[in-house]
Every structure is written in C-alpha cells, then in structure tokens.
Write a protein that holds these residues in place. Structure first.
Motif, PDB file in Angstrom:
ATOM      1  N   ASN A 123      -9.856  -4.966 -14.968  1.00  0.00           N
ATOM      2  CA  ASN A 123     -10.544  -4.255 -13.882  1.00  0.00           C
ATOM      3  C   ASN A 123     -10.475  -2.734 -14.046  1.00  0.00           C
ATOM      4  N   GLY A 124     -10.534  -2.285 -15.289  1.00  0.00           N
ATOM      5  CA  GLY A 124     -10.618  -0.852 -15.548  1.00  0.00           C
ATOM      6  C   GLY A 124      -9.307  -0.121 -15.749  1.00  0.00           C
ATOM      7  N   HIS A 125      -8.169  -0.800 -15.577  1.00  0.00           N
ATOM      8  CA  HIS A 125      -6.888  -0.134 -15.778  1.00  0.00           C
ATOM      9  C   HIS A 125      -5.807  -1.146 -16.138  1.00  0.00           C
ATOM     10  N   SER A 126      -4.657  -0.629 -16.511  1.00  0.00           N
ATOM     11  CA  SER A 126      -3.525  -1.485 -16.896  1.00  0.00           C
ATOM     12  C   SER A 126      -2.383  -1.320 -15.893  1.00  0.00           C
ATOM     13  N   ILE A 127      -1.422  -2.203 -15.978  1.00  0.00           N
ATOM     14  CA  ILE A 127      -0.225  -2.078 -15.144  1.00  0.00           C
ATOM     15  C   ILE A 127       0.481  -0.759 -15.465  1.00  0.00           C
ATOM     16  N   GLY A 128       0.567  -0.430 -16.746  1.00  0.00           N
ATOM     17  CA  GLY A 128       1.187   0.832 -17.144  1.00  0.00           C
ATOM     18  C   GLY A 128       0.478   2.031 -16.531  1.00  0.00           C
ATOM     19  N   SER A 129      -0.851   1.984 -16.509  1.00  0.00           N
ATOM     20  CA  SER A 129      -1.618   3.082 -15.902  1.00  0.00           C
ATOM     21  C   SER A 129      -1.345   3.182 -14.408  1.00  0.00           C
ATOM     22  N   LEU A 130      -1.227   2.041 -13.736  1.00  0.00           N
ATOM     23  CA  LEU A 130      -0.925   2.052 -12.304  1.00  0.00           C
ATOM     24  C   LEU A 130       0.475   2.597 -12.035  1.00  0.00           C
ATOM     25  N   LEU A 131       1.448   2.228 -12.864  1.00  0.00           N
ATOM     26  CA  LEU A 131       2.811   2.735 -12.688  1.00  0.00           C
ATOM     27  C   LEU A 131       2.855   4.251 -12.879  1.00  0.00           C
ATOM     28  N   TYR A 132       2.144   4.742 -13.882  1.00  0.00           N
ATOM     29  CA  TYR A 132       2.050   6.188 -14.124  1.00  0.00           C
ATOM     30  C   TYR A 132       1.425   6.872 -12.918  1.00  0.00           C
ATOM     31  N   HIS A 133       0.333   6.304 -12.426  1.00  0.00           N
ATOM     32  CA  HIS A 133      -0.393   6.847 -11.282  1.00  0.00           C
ATOM     33  C   HIS A 133       0.484   6.875 -10.028  1.00  0.00           C
ATOM     34  N   ILE A 134       1.208   5.801  -9.761  1.00  0.00           N
ATOM     35  CA  ILE A 134       2.085   5.741  -8.581  1.00  0.00           C
ATOM     36  C   ILE A 134       3.096   6.895  -8.621  1.00  0.00           C
ATOM     37  N   ALA A 135       3.728   7.079  -9.779  1.00  0.00           N
ATOM     38  CA  ALA A 135       4.735   8.139  -9.910  1.00  0.00           C
ATOM     39  C   ALA A 135       4.100   9.524  -9.777  1.00  0.00           C
ATOM     40  N   LEU A 136       2.956   9.729 -10.406  1.00  0.00           N
ATOM     41  CA  LEU A 136       2.306  11.032 -10.368  1.00  0.00           C
ATOM     42  C   LEU A 136       1.870  11.404  -8.959  1.00  0.00           C
ATOM     43  N   ILE A 137       1.300  10.464  -8.248  1.00  0.00           N
ATOM     44  CA  ILE A 137       0.845  10.742  -6.881  1.00  0.00           C
ATOM     45  C   ILE A 137       2.037  11.047  -5.974  1.00  0.00           C
ATOM     46  N   GLU A 138       3.125  10.323  -6.144  1.00  0.00           N
ATOM     47  CA  GLU A 138       4.320  10.602  -5.343  1.00  0.00           C
ATOM     48  C   GLU A 138       4.831  12.014  -5.607  1.00  0.00           C
ATOM     49  N   ALA A 139       4.895  12.395  -6.871  1.00  0.00           N
ATOM     50  CA  ALA A 139       5.354  13.747  -7.214  1.00  0.00           C
ATOM     51  C   ALA A 139       4.394  14.797  -6.664  1.00  0.00           C
ATOM     52  N   ASP A 140       3.113  14.538  -6.769  1.00  0.00           N
ATOM     53  CA  ASP A 140       2.117  15.487  -6.287  1.00  0.00           C
ATOM     54  C   ASP A 140       2.251  15.728  -4.782  1.00  0.00           C
ATOM     55  N   TRP A 141       2.364  14.648  -4.010  1.00  0.00           N
ATOM     56  CA  TRP A 141       2.536  14.808  -2.559  1.00  0.00           C
ATOM     57  C   TRP A 141       3.838  15.555  -2.249  1.00  0.00           C
ATOM     58  N   LEU A 142       4.887  15.269  -2.991  1.00  0.00           N
ATOM     59  CA  LEU A 142       6.161  15.938  -2.743  1.00  0.00           C
ATOM     60  C   LEU A 142       6.053  17.442  -2.989  1.00  0.00           C
ATOM     61  N   TYR A 143       5.610  17.819  -4.193  1.00  0.00           N
ATOM     62  CA  TYR A 143       5.615  19.234  -4.554  1.00  0.00           C
ATOM     63  C   TYR A 143       4.474  20.023  -3.915  1.00  0.00           C
ATOM     64  N   GLU A 144       3.281  19.479  -3.948  1.00  0.00           N
ATOM     65  CA  GLU A 144       2.118  20.229  -3.480  1.00  0.00           C
ATOM     66  C   GLU A 144       2.030  20.274  -1.958  1.00  0.00           C
ATOM     67  N   ASP A 145       2.369  19.171  -1.293  1.00  0.00           N
ATOM     68  CA  ASP A 145       2.123  19.083   0.142  1.00  0.00           C
ATOM     69  C   ASP A 145       3.376  19.260   1.003  1.00  0.00           C
ATOM     70  N   VAL A 146       4.462  18.613   0.640  1.00  0.00           N
ATOM     71  CA  VAL A 146       5.682  18.715   1.455  1.00  0.00           C
ATOM     72  C   VAL A 146       6.432  20.006   1.155  1.00  0.00           C
ATOM     73  N   LEU A 147       6.717  20.247  -0.118  1.00  0.00           N
ATOM     74  CA  LEU A 147       7.528  21.414  -0.478  1.00  0.00           C
ATOM     75  C   LEU A 147       6.699  22.672  -0.682  1.00  0.00           C
TER      76      LEU A 147
END
Length: 172
Positions: free
Chosen positions: A49-73
C-alpha cells in the motif's frame, strides 16, 4: 488464569495528569514493539500500500520528534536526535520515504531515543505549562494537545502495521 486489570495509571516522576497521558502514549508504543518483535528484515522492508513497516516506524519517530522540538519546545533539535533522521519524511510525490535495509534494532533505537527525549522534557512540566498555548505561525497548540495527537497518530499507524504484518505473514 490471571485476572487482567485494565486501568490507566500515572507514570511516576510526572505530574499526575500528565503521567496518565504519557502512560497512554507509552501503551501504544508497547503494543507496537511487542507485535514487531522478531520480525524479519524482509517484512520490515516489504512495500505494501505504498510504504513499508520500516518506513512507518521511521515516520512515527520523526513526527514525534518534530512535534516535540518545533511545537512544544520551539527550539533547535538535539543534534543526536537529528542525526537519527538522515532522510526526509516524504518524497517529492508526498509519499512516505521508503526506508530499506535498516534493522529492527535500528528502528527500535530511533523510536526509543526520541521517546526518551520527549519523556525527559515532559517529566519536568507542570500543569500550567502543559496547558500553555504555543503561538506558532499557523496555529496555536498546547503540549496537552500534542500528546493527544501523538497517541492518535501512533495508534493509526499501529493499525496499519498490524494489518501489514497480518498480510505479510499470510503470504509466507
């Protein structure tokens, strides 16, 4: 058979209400880690369906970091965390970048490193800061909403990962 106790408990070392939300965030992660434990490299890299489990795991971590640094901190990323993301989240077509060849341990290390950073910053937060709006260019956001969104985001991708695993295991 041991009786289950289905309760949300605040994590220690957090303000009680914040600790309950963080417990929920951690519970979603726990279920993902349990389910992917021991999966093969082939299953991590298989594109469905256009992506892999590895790609989703990478995406989950990246989005979490982005919200932490860009929006919260609202600050520069910790260089150690930034180094875990050598690729952009999405390609030129707007699809998730295909992440291949990274081991399960590498994915788990990335996820845990970002989560440890988030826990570190939220552990010292009080309720006033938890509910204090960050006024950004395009929206206002509170840390409380960020955690809600991260729970929702990771839960959504957990469902995708579980479905992908089911389909992959059905093929072998």
């Amino acid at each position: 058979m041991k009786r289950k106790s289905l309760v949300v408990l605040p994590l220690p070392d957090f303000e009680t209400e914040i600790g309950r939300w963080i417990w929920c965030l951690e519970d979603v992660r726990r279920t993902i880690v349990e389910k992917i434990s021991g999966i093969s490299q082939q299953h991590l890299d298989a594109k469905l369906n256009g992506h892999s489990i590895g790609s989703l795991l990478y995406h989950i971590a990246l989005i979490e970091a982005d919200w932490l640094y860009e929006d919260v901190l609202g600050c520069e990323w910790n260089p150690k965390i930034l180094s875990l993301f050598p690729q952009e989240d999405r390609n030129q077509d707007g699809n998730l970048t295909q992440i291949e060849g990274q081991t399960l341990d590498e994915h788990l290390h990335r996820l845990q490193s970002v989560r440890d950073e988030l826990l570190f910053h939220f552990r010292s937060m009080d309720l006033e800061d938890w509910r204090a709006s960050r006024n950004l260019t395009h929206y206002d956001v509170t840390p409380e909403w960020v955690i809600y969104h991260l729970i929702e985001h990771e839960s959504h991708h957990r469902g995708q990962i579980f479905e992908m695993l089911s389909n992959l295991k059905g093929r072998t």
